[in-house]
Design a protein around this motif. Structure first.
Motif, mmCIF file in Angstrom:
data_model
loop_
_atom_site.group_PDB
_atom_site.id
_atom_site.type_symbol
_atom_site.label_atom_id
_atom_site.label_comp_id
_atom_site.label_asym_id
_atom_site.label_seq_id
_atom_site.Cartn_x
_atom_site.Cartn_y
_atom_site.Cartn_z
ATOM 1 N N ASP A 130 23.946 -36.506 -48.965
ATOM 2 C CA ASP A 130 25.249 -37.062 -48.601
ATOM 3 C C ASP A 130 25.029 -38.477 -48.085
ATOM 4 O O ASP A 130 24.330 -38.681 -47.081
ATOM 5 C CB ASP A 130 25.923 -36.201 -47.533
ATOM 6 N N ASN A 131 25.591 -39.472 -48.768
ATOM 7 C CA ASN A 131 25.497 -40.873 -48.372
ATOM 8 C C ASN A 131 26.909 -41.442 -48.223
ATOM 9 O O ASN A 131 27.781 -41.189 -49.077
ATOM 10 C CB ASN A 131 24.719 -41.693 -49.407
ATOM 11 N N PHE A 132 27.111 -42.244 -47.169
ATOM 12 C CA PHE A 132 28.456 -42.757 -46.900
ATOM 13 C C PHE A 132 28.348 -44.083 -46.163
ATOM 14 O O PHE A 132 27.605 -44.199 -45.175
ATOM 15 C CB PHE A 132 29.243 -41.757 -46.062
ATOM 16 N N SER A 177 27.615 -37.775 -52.918
ATOM 17 C CA SER A 177 27.092 -36.525 -52.391
ATOM 18 C C SER A 177 26.954 -35.549 -53.548
ATOM 19 O O SER A 177 27.546 -35.742 -54.615
ATOM 20 C CB SER A 177 28.005 -35.939 -51.305
ATOM 21 N N GLU A 233 29.905 -44.099 -51.440
ATOM 22 C CA GLU A 233 30.067 -42.689 -51.089
ATOM 23 C C GLU A 233 29.528 -41.851 -52.240
ATOM 24 O O GLU A 233 29.964 -41.994 -53.376
ATOM 25 C CB GLU A 233 31.522 -42.352 -50.824
ATOM 26 N N VAL A 278 35.829 -47.980 -48.034
ATOM 27 C CA VAL A 278 34.619 -47.229 -48.340
ATOM 28 C C VAL A 278 33.826 -48.010 -49.386
ATOM 29 O O VAL A 278 34.277 -48.196 -50.516
ATOM 30 C CB VAL A 278 34.953 -45.816 -48.866
#
Length: 787
Positions: free
Chosen positions: A478-480, A492, A490, A487
């Motif tokens: 999970d990358n954000f 995942s 994002e 955003v």
């Protein structure tokens, strides 16, 4: 003889099943094995099927009759057994030498494995004397009488005792290297024991990751980072294991040094090429760091480096606890480490950074000889700028990252010298960056892997070892990145990886042959399911005097994840993504050939050439469309080839080695700055394309527990993109009646000259090179033992 063949429909192939909402370019091509590869896979399948038939139909230690041959295969006889200590634990790395009862020349030399097993094959009838020796134990002699075609099994117990350090340590080290020479066909293995890791000069303290930099084929791009590249592979293509469990980001301080505490390291083994079908998940190398569970006696070790202080405590179980748990032996070791600069600076200034880590290892042996082990690690880096004076540092930041790992392993030794092993565990890396004054700014990244693996190894015939295994791994990431309500990145997803391998090792006269086949199935969400068959083969031919050997290997390797960290930056954390919609999986075909041997007593030499091709490598797309979540990464190809030389001296007061590597690496990607659609391809050397890299390592033990170490490194320049010049931007200006015009910003006042915008004209990508560099590191280690 009856023909033996497999139906064509059973031949391994590459299967691509697409069900994604948008198919990236690397998913649009159908991949099938070439005719030559299909024939190779077919041949390997036949040989491995024969091996399975032998395993299922054979009985170890007795005469076997093969259904494929009318002639019986007779066991020529030999001596095998296991070595235990007084408390019932298997003793590894015991040097076992076999002599004729009245002779002085060693007929066979072998070494016990991690389960205490040894074997000496092809011995004629007669009387023999076996000598067992290992550092920390009294030498033991056993005499046996071997009949014609007889196989004798021994159970040997060695007594712990203090032994003169000189001589026995040298012989044991030479033995391990010699055993690998005699029993490994194609894999390139270099091992560093804990004592070597501690004495090799490091940056701030003894470090296994820094230590492997001195081995042939290993390149580092910066003195500030412990990340390393092996034979033209990216840093994220190295499989780094702690007792068989993956460590995703094994560094502290943004990559400055590793999470491995030298007091807890028993040995570090780097497989830089030709590794067998057992290993999967990475395409470049395997670094296996093994924990030291201690010797079962209470012991406290401590140390202070330039950055951190550490302590390690080890011991065993009381007799009462062993009775309650059903163990006849158990040993454990715990270590803790913390940086101390924040504490030392506290009376004067708030130092915003500290690290902590805890590591533990437990090993127990049941009364039937089964081994049960547990490995645990947790570590954290914390960078907090919130406590600093806002006038001195107005930007408040909280940033932390770290690894957590827990694994268990159960091993059952078989009477024929094989084993059955089951492993399970979970490993996680996560990082988070926040700005307390800006609630709408957030950065996070984490990746987690849970696994269940099983292996079985059998010795159905003398000189033949067959192993098989299966694994189930579930990975999730999970990358954000977001700020100001926008955003910016994002992603995942999850990935389920299943694998199955079959490996056979066969020794016939002066030949060693290893054949393996690995199948990896991968189902990402989101993304398309794939299956990849990876055949591997290795061969070694001993020359007439058995002091030299020629060897070669070829194989296919596959990887289902990437790090998107820019390797051009000296420091940084890996940010992982799984193969799927946004990135392809990596497939690498590799071949290597070489020669190795012992030019004289105490000296070892090897020379090896290799070629590697990579399909599915990725790079960041800096011209990506913010509205398209699937174009953040660009897929490409790569290749590398080179030569590694290694010369080692393991005899005498001064020991060490010289490694010399020549490398040429290339990467090919779409040129995202061209502005053309479709973008043309560009080929360039990556940052780790160092042509020549040389390392000289020397160690010397003096009296009173003092050890001296020296490392000299020379490397030719790394590639970079040279700026050729600059020019001012053209600015748009609306002119009444004339439309939109462009002009240079020449209306600025002289005191505003620095505010003028300029563009940089770049030369050929990585077309220039930095000057050559060299460095010399010295170390001194004084071990104080409380009497």
């Amino acid at each position: 003889m009856e023909d033996f063949s497999l139906p064509d429909r059973l031949l391994p192939s590459i299967l691509v099943v697409s069900h994604s909402r948008r198919t990236p370019p690397w998913r649009r091509r159908s991949v099938t094995p070439a005719p030559g590869a299909a024939r190779l896979i077919h041949a390997l399948s036949v040989v491995l099927a024969v091996g399975v038939a032998l395993v299922l139909d054979g009985t170890p230690g007795s005469a076997q009759v093969s259904e494929l041959s009318p002639d019986p295969v007779v066991d020529p006889g030999g001596i095998q057994g296991r070595v235990w200590d007084e408390e019932g634990a298997a003793v590894r790395a015991v040097l076992v030498r076999v002599f004729a009862a009245s002779g002085e020349a060693s007929l066979r030399t072998t070494e016990t494995d991690r389960l205490g097993y040894f074997h000496a094959e092809e011995l004629p009838a007669g009387a023999y004397r076996l000598e067992f020796s290992r550092l920390g134990f009294e030498q033991l002699v056993e005499e046996v009488e071997l009949g014609d075609g007889e196989r004798i099994s021994l159970e040997v117990t060695m007594t712990a005792a203090a032994i003169e350090l000189e001589g026995i340590s040298v012989e044991a080290e030479r033995s391990r290297e010699r055993i690998r020479f005699e029993e490994n066909a194609g894999v390139t293995v270099r091992e560093l024991v804990g004592a070597e890791v501690k004495v090799i000069p490091g940056v701030v303290e003894a470090d296994p990751l820094r230590a492997v930099e001195v081995l042939p084929g290993v390149i580092t791009t910066s003195d500030f980072s412990s990340a390393f590249n092996v034979r033209g592979g990216s840093a994220d293509q190295n499989l780094i294991l702690l007792d068989g469990l993956t460590i995703f980001n094994p560094t502290h301080l943004g990559g400055f040094f590793s999470v491995f505490n030298a007091d807890m390291v028993q040995r570090a083994e780097l497989q830089s090429g030709g590794f067998p079908a057992k290993y999967g998940g990475r395409v470049s190398s395997v670094l296996d760091v093994q924990s030291d569970p201690g010797d079962g006696h209470f012991q406290v070790d401590g140390g202070i480096s330039l950055l951190a202080s550490r302590v390690a405590v080890g011991g065993g179980l009381t007799e009462g606890m062993r009775e309650k748990t059903g163990l006849r032996n158990a040993r454990w070791r715990l270590s803790a480490r913390r940086s101390y600069l924040d504490q030392l600076a506290r009376p004067f200034v708030d130092f915003p950074y500290h690290l902590t880590d805890l590591q533990g290892a437990f090993e127990g042996w049941t009364r039937r000889g089964n081994r049960f082990s547990i490995t645990a690690y947790t570590g954290r880096d914390v960078l907090s700028l919130t406590s600093l004076d806002s006038e001195d540092f107005p930007l408040r930041i909280d940033w932390d990252w770290g690894n957590d790992l827990l694994g268990m392993r159960w091993t059952h030794p078989r009477e024929d010298g094989g084993m059955v092993e089951i492993r399970t565990g979970i490993s996680r890396f996560d990082t988070g960056l926040s700005f307390p004054d800006f609630d709408d700014t957030n950065f996070r990244s984490d990746i987690t892997q849970a696994l269940l693996e099983g292996d079985v190894e059998v010795h159905p015939l003398p000189g033949l070892v067959v192993s098989a295994g299966t694994a189930l791994r579930r990975q999730e990431y999970d990358n954000f990145v977001a700020t100001g309500g926008t955003v910016f990145a994002e992603s995942s997803g999850t990935g389920l990886e299943t694998s199955l391998y079959l490996q056979s090792e066969w020794r016939v006269s002066q030949w060693l042959l290893e054949l393996g086949l690995r199948g990896d199935g991968y189902r990402p969400d989101p993304g398309s399911a794939t299956f990849t068959a990876s055949p591997r083969a290795s061969v070694k031919r001993f020359l007439a005097d058995t002091e030299w050997a020629l060897r070669g290997s070829l194989g296919r390797y596959v990887q289902f994840l990437h790090s998107v960290r820019d390797e051009d930056l000296p420091l940084g954390l890996d940010v992982w993504v799984l193969a799927g919609e946004i990135a392809p999986h990596v497939v690498s075909d590799q071949v290597q050939v070489g020669v190795e041997g012992y030019p004289s007593v105490g000296w070892y030499f090897s020379a090896e050439g290799y070629y590697r091709h990579f399909d599915g490598v990725v790079t960041n797309n800096y011209a990506e469309n913010p509205n398209d979540p699937l174009d953040d990464l660009l897929p490409g190809t790569g290749e590398s080839y080179g030569v590694d030389l290694f010369l080692r001296r393991s005899l005498g007061a001064t020991q060490g080695w010289l490694s010399l590597s020549w490398l040429r690496a290339r990467r090919t990607f779409p040129d995202f700055v061209s502005g053309l659609d479709p973008a043309p391809e560009i080929t360039y050397p990556p940052i780790f394309d160092r042509r020549i890299d040389a390392d000289l390592v020397l160690t010397r033990r003096l009296a009173n527990g003092i050890e001296l170490g020296l490392r000299w490194n020379f490397g030719t320049g790394l590639p970079y993109t040279r700026p050729l010049g600059t020019y001012p931007y053209l600015s748009p200006r609306a002119v009444p009646g004339s439309g939109l015009q462009w002009e240079i910003e020449d209306s600025l006042e002289e005191d505003q000259e620095d505010a003028r915008a300029y563009a940089v004209v770049l030369g050929e990508r990585n077309g220039a090179r930095y000057p050559a560099r060299h460095r010399l590191d010295l170390s001194a280690r004084w071990e104080l033992v409380k009497s």
